[in-house]
Design a protein around this motif. Structure first.
Motif, mmCIF file in Angstrom:
data_model
loop_
_atom_site.group_PDB
_atom_site.id
_atom_site.type_symbol
_atom_site.label_atom_id
_atom_site.label_comp_id
_atom_site.label_asym_id
_atom_site.label_seq_id
_atom_site.Cartn_x
_atom_site.Cartn_y
_atom_site.Cartn_z
ATOM 1 N N LEU A 407 -8.063 3.817 -10.487
ATOM 2 C CA LEU A 407 -7.171 3.039 -9.720
ATOM 3 C C LEU A 407 -6.741 4.344 -8.559
ATOM 4 C CD1 LEU A 407 -5.083 0.669 -11.286
ATOM 5 C CD2 LEU A 407 -7.006 0.105 -9.932
ATOM 6 N N GLY A 408 -6.271 5.463 -8.957
ATOM 7 C CA GLY A 408 -6.187 6.537 -7.960
ATOM 8 C C GLY A 408 -7.007 6.850 -7.142
ATOM 9 N N ALA A 409 -8.212 7.170 -7.654
ATOM 10 C CA ALA A 409 -9.415 7.447 -6.749
ATOM 11 C C ALA A 409 -9.748 6.397 -5.762
ATOM 12 C CB ALA A 409 -10.410 7.757 -7.829
ATOM 13 N N LEU A 410 -9.674 5.212 -6.094
ATOM 14 C CA LEU A 410 -10.008 3.952 -5.378
ATOM 15 C C LEU A 410 -8.862 4.124 -4.112
ATOM 16 C CD1 LEU A 410 -10.840 1.204 -7.592
ATOM 17 C CD2 LEU A 410 -12.472 2.424 -6.455
ATOM 18 N N ARG A 411 -7.614 4.368 -4.287
ATOM 19 C CA ARG A 411 -6.711 4.364 -3.355
ATOM 20 C C ARG A 411 -6.658 5.412 -2.685
ATOM 21 N NH1 ARG A 411 -2.216 2.889 -8.020
ATOM 22 N NH2 ARG A 411 -2.801 0.550 -8.011
ATOM 23 N N ALA A 412 -7.059 6.786 -3.160
ATOM 24 C CA ALA A 412 -7.351 7.807 -2.380
ATOM 25 C C ALA A 412 -8.510 7.608 -1.423
ATOM 26 C CB ALA A 412 -7.751 9.025 -3.239
ATOM 27 N N ALA A 413 -9.266 7.202 -1.822
ATOM 28 C CA ALA A 413 -10.709 6.834 -0.864
ATOM 29 C C ALA A 413 -10.145 5.952 0.321
ATOM 30 C CB ALA A 413 -11.681 6.178 -1.623
ATOM 31 N N ARG A 414 -9.445 4.815 0.008
ATOM 32 C CA ARG A 414 -9.197 3.733 1.074
ATOM 33 C C ARG A 414 -8.177 4.529 1.821
ATOM 34 N NH1 ARG A 414 -6.499 0.608 -2.004
ATOM 35 N NH2 ARG A 414 -8.244 -0.633 -2.606
ATOM 36 N N ARG A 415 -7.237 5.563 1.298
ATOM 37 C CA ARG A 415 -6.176 6.280 2.290
ATOM 38 C C ARG A 415 -6.941 7.052 3.184
ATOM 39 N NH1 ARG A 415 -2.917 7.116 -1.423
ATOM 40 N NH2 ARG A 415 -3.844 9.115 -2.053
ATOM 41 N N ALA A 416 -8.001 7.802 2.758
ATOM 42 C CA ALA A 416 -8.727 8.502 3.720
ATOM 43 C C ALA A 416 -9.434 7.939 4.702
ATOM 44 C CB ALA A 416 -9.735 9.290 2.731
ATOM 45 N N TRP A 417 -10.082 6.603 4.399
ATOM 46 C CA TRP A 417 -10.634 5.630 5.496
ATOM 47 C C TRP A 417 -9.723 5.147 6.461
ATOM 48 C CZ3 TRP A 417 -10.419 0.644 6.867
ATOM 49 C CH2 TRP A 417 -11.308 0.149 7.674
ATOM 50 N N ARG A 418 -8.509 5.035 5.899
ATOM 51 C CA ARG A 418 -7.581 4.509 7.012
ATOM 52 C C ARG A 418 -7.159 5.645 8.026
ATOM 53 N NH1 ARG A 418 -3.901 0.392 3.105
ATOM 54 N NH2 ARG A 418 -5.550 -1.188 3.249
ATOM 55 N N THR A 419 -6.840 6.827 7.347
ATOM 56 C CA THR A 419 -6.419 7.932 8.094
ATOM 57 C C THR A 419 -7.629 8.329 9.242
ATOM 58 O OG1 THR A 419 -5.330 8.763 6.265
ATOM 59 C CG2 THR A 419 -6.018 10.326 7.867
ATOM 60 N N GLU A 420 -8.795 8.399 8.761
ATOM 61 C CA GLU A 420 -10.116 8.462 9.785
ATOM 62 C C GLU A 420 -10.033 7.204 10.776
ATOM 63 O OE1 GLU A 420 -13.130 10.032 11.610
ATOM 64 O OE2 GLU A 420 -11.698 11.126 10.136
ATOM 65 N N ALA A 422 -7.430 5.810 12.058
ATOM 66 C CA ALA A 422 -6.325 5.938 12.700
ATOM 67 C C ALA A 422 -6.598 7.318 13.822
ATOM 68 C CB ALA A 422 -5.053 6.314 12.067
ATOM 69 N N ARG A 423 -7.233 8.108 13.205
ATOM 70 C CA ARG A 423 -7.852 9.443 13.947
ATOM 71 C C ARG A 423 -8.401 8.921 15.174
ATOM 72 N NH1 ARG A 423 -11.306 12.094 15.245
ATOM 73 N NH2 ARG A 423 -12.684 11.029 14.037
ATOM 74 N N ALA A 424 -9.565 8.079 14.859
ATOM 75 C CA ALA A 424 -10.638 7.811 15.839
ATOM 76 C C ALA A 424 -9.895 6.669 16.821
ATOM 77 C CB ALA A 424 -11.767 7.055 15.097
ATOM 78 N N HIS A 425 -8.937 5.825 16.435
ATOM 79 C CA HIS A 425 -8.134 4.907 17.485
ATOM 80 C C HIS A 425 -7.538 5.680 18.491
ATOM 81 C CE1 HIS A 425 -6.491 1.286 19.008
ATOM 82 N NE2 HIS A 425 -5.436 1.913 18.695
ATOM 83 N N ALA A 426 -6.937 6.928 18.045
ATOM 84 C CA ALA A 426 -6.154 7.659 18.861
ATOM 85 C C ALA A 426 -6.721 8.705 19.440
ATOM 86 C CB ALA A 426 -4.864 8.284 18.045
ATOM 87 N N SER A 427 -7.974 8.756 19.260
ATOM 88 C CA SER A 427 -9.032 9.730 19.980
ATOM 89 C C SER A 427 -8.549 11.258 19.733
ATOM 90 C CB SER A 427 -9.077 9.360 21.597
ATOM 91 O OG SER A 427 -9.392 8.012 21.856
#
Length: 477
Positions: A407-420, A422-427
């Motif tokens: 479950l930790g690996a799944l959450r880490a992958a989701r967290r990395a995706w959301r971070t990316e 947010a980064r793209a949305h903020a340019s």
């Protein structure tokens, strides 16, 4: 333009919602709540972060929670219990489904060949502690009544005065230990059936499993488990051809029969705890067959129960002990003198047991937890902390290390995706991990929404539920 006098709005929640809507930054508040997906008990944080280029010292990006409409950053609570947070529990169930399915048919970090390994779905139940109201297939209950599926009498003792409540609570308390001993005996029984020593057996095969706990209507825990045989290195290797489903099934039955735990107490005497006679072991077939226990069906079944708790049997989803005194009824002064707790009047209970809105059978299970927990021989079990769980102290969903992803690996992958995202949305530019440093400080403020924001969160959850049902039913087609 019509001006609404909020003083004339009766509901505090509606009044707070109207106040929130009239704020100039309402759109941002709405986006923040939307991002939480309907979480009912979000965590409120205050603080800031800054992304700095270590080569030049330039601040590439900064964020502070004071810029949010509420002055705090809201994050999901992550609670797995459906009764506490339906939104987060749904995500937990989805992750559990992926974890179980990956270990059955291949997925993240699991090769597709795992579907050829011997796999069974086993259910280990609790023994009887006295006759209870039930629904036999072809005859009435012992009480002479044919109970409806929703009858509150189901699972309750026919004679509460003779029901072994102490034994029932002690079984729940030791259920995790029973499971641990079962896995030990299972490896021994497999080695015996293959004509090997345990060391030789470990060199050619490995036992992998994932289990989930479920409460029966009588308030007792039983376990559903996916058990699989692998090669010595895990999923990357098949077990030897002589390690078959039949051998695994026979070993499971023998191991369950061997498990015994002795409990001694002056108050309850000597007890021997063991699994019940109802042991079910079924082979798991590949997806696409007509069999009942396919990998997809088993994964969905396990995921469903991973989000349930003791409240499914009619008890509570929150602890009952008094927090200031930690359930002890008193606090110790510096020189060791006990001082009765004024919060609970020395009972150690956050709410008096007679006032709990639960059935009599459940209340007696809870009361037995408190009574046993106060005995010196059971003091280390801290049963007052687990009274709302009817004594069960284990994790609801566990797995062996090599079963599949975590479950930790799944959450880490989701967290990395959301971070990316947010980064793209903020340019923002892609950070260089060698020259970029993220510095921040965060503090916990509390949990929950304001009354008006809670209405918005409920609307988000309701809308997403309708969308999920619409898609599940085939949309407009």
């Amino acid at each position: 333009m019509v001006t609404l006098d909020l003083r004339h709005v009766a509901s505090p929640a509606v009044r707070d919602l109207l106040h929130l809507v009239n704020q100039p930054n309402f759109d941002r508040a709405q986006q923040q709540i939307e991002r939480l997906g309907g979480c009912t008990e979000p965590v409120r944080l205050t603080g800031h972060t800054a992304t700095v280029d270590t080569a030049t010292g330039e601040a590439l990006h900064s964020y502070t929670s004071s810029a949010e409409p509420t002055g705090s950053l809201l994050t999901t609570c992550g609670n797995r219990r459906a009764s506490r947070c339906p939104a987060c529990s749904r995500l937990y169930a989805a992750d559990t489904y992926h974890l179980i399915r990956a270990g059955l048919s291949g997925g993240k970090n699991v090769p597709d060949t795992v579907r050829t390994h011997p796999r069974v779905f086993a259910t280990l139940t609790a023994p009887s502690f006295g006759p209870v109201h039930n629904r036999p297939d072809a005859r009435p209950c012992r009480c002479g009544i044919r109970h409806e599926p929703t009858d509150p009498l189901l699972g309750t003792p026919l004679n509460p005065a003779t029901y072994d409540y102490a034994g029932a609570v002690l079984f729940n308390v030791h259920a995790g230990v029973l499971w641990a001993r079962f896995t030990t005996y299972l490896r021994r029984e497999l080695a015996a059936r293959l004509g090997m020593t345990q060391k030789a057996a470990r060199a050619v095969l490995r036992v992998s499993f994932a289990k989930v706990a479920e409460y029966q209507q009588r308030g007792l825990v039983h376990f559903h488990a996916v058990i699989r045989l692998d090669g010595p290195d895990g999923t990357s290797q098949p077990p030897p051809p002589y390690a078959t489903v039949a051998v695994l099934t026979d070993a499971i039955r023998a191991a369950a029969e061997r498990v015994r735990i002795s409990v001694e107490s002056d108050a309850v005497g000597e007890r021997e705890l063991a699994w019940g006679e109802q042991l079910d072991v079924r082979e798991i077939t590949a997806f696409g067959t007509d069999a009942e226990f396919t990998d997809q069906a088993v994964a969905a079944y396990v995921a469903k129960y991973a989000t349930k708790s003791a409240d499914a049997s009619g008890t509570l989803d929150r602890s009952l002990y008094c927090r200031p005194c930690q359930g002890r009824g008193a606090t110790l002064l510096p020189h060791g003198t006990p001082l009765p707790c004024t919060t609970c009047d020395g009972t150690g209970q956050a709410r008096p047991l007679p006032r709990l809105a639960v059935a009599r059978h459940v209340r007696q299970m809870i009361r037995t937890c408190w009574e046993l927990g106060r005995l010196p021989e059971f003091a280390d079990l801290k049963l007052w902390k687990w009274a709302h769980m009817l004594g069960f102290r284990g994790h609801f969903s566990t797995k062996s290390r090599r079963y599949s992803t975590t479950l930790g690996a799944l959450r880490a992958a989701r967290r990395a995706w959301r971070t990316e995202q947010a980064r793209a949305h903020a340019s923002l530019p892609v950070p260089d991990p060698d020259t970029t440093l993220v510095v921040g400080h965060w503090a916990y403020l509390g949990t929950g929404y304001s009354p008006g924001a809670a209405l918005l969160a409920a609307h988000v959850w309701h809308r997403r539920e309708l969308e999920r049902r619409f898609i599940a039913e085939g949309g407009c087609g």
